[in-house]
Design a protein around this motif. Structure first.
Motif, PDB file in Angstrom:
ATOM      1  N   ALA A 147      -2.137  23.665  34.803  1.00  0.00           N
ATOM      2  CA  ALA A 147      -0.736  23.295  34.940  1.00  0.00           C
ATOM      3  C   ALA A 147       0.048  24.255  35.819  1.00  0.00           C
ATOM      4  O   ALA A 147       1.123  23.916  36.312  1.00  0.00           O
ATOM      5  N   ASP A 148      -0.476  25.471  36.012  1.00  0.00           N
ATOM      6  CA  ASP A 148       0.255  26.450  36.811  1.00  0.00           C
ATOM      7  C   ASP A 148      -0.514  26.939  38.032  1.00  0.00           C
ATOM      8  O   ASP A 148       0.067  27.509  38.944  1.00  0.00           O
ATOM      9  N   ARG A 149      -1.837  26.701  38.058  1.00  0.00           N
ATOM     10  CA  ARG A 149      -2.632  27.133  39.221  1.00  0.00           C
ATOM     11  C   ARG A 149      -3.950  26.355  39.210  1.00  0.00           C
ATOM     12  O   ARG A 149      -4.363  25.847  38.170  1.00  0.00           O
ATOM     13  N   PRO A 150      -4.627  26.280  40.366  1.00  0.00           N
ATOM     14  CA  PRO A 150      -5.920  25.586  40.401  1.00  0.00           C
ATOM     15  C   PRO A 150      -6.930  26.249  39.466  1.00  0.00           C
ATOM     16  O   PRO A 150      -6.863  27.455  39.218  1.00  0.00           O
ATOM     17  N   ALA A 151      -7.855  25.440  38.951  1.00  0.00           N
ATOM     18  CA  ALA A 151      -8.890  25.958  38.061  1.00  0.00           C
ATOM     19  C   ALA A 151     -10.248  25.509  38.582  1.00  0.00           C
ATOM     20  O   ALA A 151     -10.743  24.443  38.215  1.00  0.00           O
ATOM     21  N   ASN A 155     -12.063  21.079  37.726  1.00  0.00           N
ATOM     22  CA  ASN A 155     -11.110  20.404  38.599  1.00  0.00           C
ATOM     23  C   ASN A 155     -10.574  19.095  38.027  1.00  0.00           C
ATOM     24  O   ASN A 155      -9.398  18.779  38.198  1.00  0.00           O
ATOM     25  N   ALA A 156     -11.423  18.326  37.359  1.00  0.00           N
ATOM     26  CA  ALA A 156     -10.963  17.037  36.832  1.00  0.00           C
ATOM     27  C   ALA A 156      -9.845  17.234  35.817  1.00  0.00           C
ATOM     28  O   ALA A 156      -8.765  16.647  35.931  1.00  0.00           O
ATOM     29  N   TYR A 157     -10.106  18.068  34.817  1.00  0.00           N
ATOM     30  CA  TYR A 157      -9.106  18.315  33.781  1.00  0.00           C
ATOM     31  C   TYR A 157      -7.884  19.030  34.351  1.00  0.00           C
ATOM     32  O   TYR A 157      -6.738  18.625  34.127  1.00  0.00           O
ATOM     33  N   ALA A 158      -8.124  20.107  35.099  1.00  0.00           N
ATOM     34  CA  ALA A 158      -7.026  20.948  35.566  1.00  0.00           C
ATOM     35  C   ALA A 158      -6.092  20.208  36.512  1.00  0.00           C
ATOM     36  O   ALA A 158      -4.864  20.318  36.406  1.00  0.00           O
ATOM     37  N   SER A 159      -6.646  19.455  37.448  1.00  0.00           N
ATOM     38  CA  SER A 159      -5.784  18.733  38.383  1.00  0.00           C
ATOM     39  C   SER A 159      -5.003  17.632  37.681  1.00  0.00           C
ATOM     40  O   SER A 159      -3.882  17.298  38.081  1.00  0.00           O
ATOM     41  N   SER A 160      -5.571  17.077  36.614  1.00  0.00           N
ATOM     42  CA  SER A 160      -4.828  16.063  35.860  1.00  0.00           C
ATOM     43  C   SER A 160      -3.612  16.670  35.183  1.00  0.00           C
ATOM     44  O   SER A 160      -2.571  16.011  35.019  1.00  0.00           O
ATOM     45  N   LYS A 161      -3.704  17.927  34.784  1.00  0.00           N
ATOM     46  CA  LYS A 161      -2.608  18.543  34.048  1.00  0.00           C
ATOM     47  C   LYS A 161      -1.437  18.928  34.946  1.00  0.00           C
ATOM     48  O   LYS A 161      -0.276  18.855  34.530  1.00  0.00           O
ATOM     49  N   ILE A 162      -1.700  19.306  36.190  1.00  0.00           N
ATOM     50  CA  ILE A 162      -0.565  19.560  37.088  1.00  0.00           C
ATOM     51  C   ILE A 162       0.105  18.240  37.442  1.00  0.00           C
ATOM     52  O   ILE A 162       1.318  18.184  37.634  1.00  0.00           O
ATOM     53  N   TRP A 163      -0.683  17.169  37.497  1.00  0.00           N
ATOM     54  CA  TRP A 163      -0.074  15.840  37.692  1.00  0.00           C
ATOM     55  C   TRP A 163       0.889  15.535  36.543  1.00  0.00           C
ATOM     56  O   TRP A 163       2.009  15.053  36.769  1.00  0.00           O
TER      57      TRP A 163
END
Length: 289
Positions: A147-151, A155-163
Motif C-alpha cells: 500500500a505504500d511501496r512496491p513489494a 506483486n499480485a497481492y501488493a499491487s492490488s493493495k495500492i489500487w
C-alpha cells in the motif's frame, strides 16, 4: 452505557476466520448484528453459530466476492435478515506464492486480482448504493503490504493493495457530504492463516526465512486491528470520512526492533513463530487454455 454499534448491521467479507472473524466478534460484542461471509458456507455457518451461542446476533451467507451477483445477494441477505445495512467491510483477500512475477501462473495472478481488486470494487459499489440512498453508512476497505511501496516477489497481492488505496480515496471525494463515511484500514502483520501458511515458488523458499524474524518483531494478534476497525465503524468517525488507520505505527516498529535487539544482546531463545511454507512449481511460460 450503550454499546458502540447498538442497532447497527454489519457485513464483513472473508470473516469465517482470521482478522475478519475477529472484527465480527468485536462488532458483535458492541451490539452489531453481523453477517459472516466467505466462500465456504459451512465455515460461515460455524462462525455464526458460535456467536449466536454467546448471545450475539449473527447470520451466515457464503459469497465469492469476485462474483457481483453473489455480492448483491449478500447485501440483500443482510437486509432481509436484519432489516437494514449500516457497515460494510471489504476484508476478503488472497495472495499468490512468493516469487518473481514471471514465475507465477497467470491464472493465480488473475485469481488474486479478481478477489482483491474486483471484490473490493463490487463490495464498495453494492454498499455505497445503499448507503447513499439512505444517507448513512460506513465503508471500510482493507489494505496491506504494497500500500505504500512496491513489494517485489509479492506483486499480485501488493499491487492490488495500492489500487485499493487510490480507489478508496477517490470514493471518499465522490461521496463527501452525503452522510457516508469511507475509510481505509491497514492491519499490519498479524498472526493469521494468511501469514502462517505461505507458498513459495520453487527455489525461493529461503528468501522467506527472514520473514520469521519480521513476524516475530512486528506480528500482532488480529484483535488489535479489529479494535481499530471498531473505531472506524463507530460514531467516532461520523462526519470524518477518509480516515486511514495503519496499525503498524512507527512506535510499534521501534518497540519491535528494541525487543529483538534485547533478545539478541542477552541471547534469549527465539519465541516460536509457526510459518509453514509450501513449495509450488515455477510457471513454465505456456499460456493456459
Amino acid at each position: 452505557m450503550s454499546a458502540l454499534l447498538s442497532g447497527k448491521v454489519a457485513v464483513i467479507t472473508g470473516s469465517s476466520r482470521g482478522l475478519g472473524l475477529s472484527m465480527a466478534q468485536r462488532f458483535a460484542r458492541e451490539g452489531a448484528a453481523v453477517v459472516i461471509s466467505s466462500r465456504g458456507q459451512q465455515a460461515c455457518q460455524q462462525a455464526a453459530e458460535d456467536l449466536s451461542r454467546q448471545g450475539y446476533a449473527a447470520a451466515a451467507c457464503a459469497c465469492d466476492v469476485a462474483d457481483p451477483q453473489q455480492v448483491e445477494a449478500l447485501a440483500d441477505f443482510a437486509v432481509r435478515t436484519f432489516g437494514r445495512l449500516d457497515i460494510w467491510v471489504n476484508n476478503a483477500a488472497l495472495s499468490c506464492a512468493y516469487g518473481p512475477t514471471l514465475a507465477i501462473d497467470p491464472r493465480e495472478f488473475e485469481r488474486v486480482t479478481r478477489t482483491n481488486i474486483l471484490g473490493t470494487y463490487y463490495g464498495s459499489m453494492t454498499a455505497l448504493r445503499r448507503f447513499t440512498a439512505q444517507g448513512s453508512g460506513k465503508l471500510i476497505n482493507l489494505v496491506g503490504r504494497g500500500a505504500d511501496r512496491p513489494a517485489p516477489f509479492q506483486n499480485a497481492y501488493a499491487s492490488s493493495k495500492i489500487w485499493v488505496v487510490w480507489f478508496t480515496r477517490a470514493l471518499v471525494e465522490e461521496t463527501r457530504n452525503r452522510g457516508v463515511e469511507v475509510h481505509l484500514l491497514n492491519p499490519g502483520l498479524m498472526f493469521t492463516d494468511l501469514v502462517g501458511e505461505v507458498q513459495a515458488v520453487e527455489g525461493f523458499e529461503d528468501k522467506l526465512r527472514p520473514f520469521e524474524t519480521v513476524l516475530r518483531m512486528w506480528g500482532r494478534p488480529p484483535e488489535l486491528a479489529a479494535e481499530k476497525a471498531l473505531w472506524l465503524a463507530s460514531a467516532a468517525t461520523d462526519g470524518r470520512t477518509g480516515q486511514y488507520i495503519n496499525v503498524l505505527t512507527p512506535g510499534v516498529i521501534l518497540s519491535g526492533l528494541f525487543r529483538e535487539g534485547l533478545r539478541r544482546l542477552f541471547r534469549r531463545p527465539q519465541p516460536g513463530v509457526d510459518i509453514h511454507i509450501t513449495t509450488v512449481p515455477e510457471f513454465n511460460g505456456k499460456q493456459p487454455h
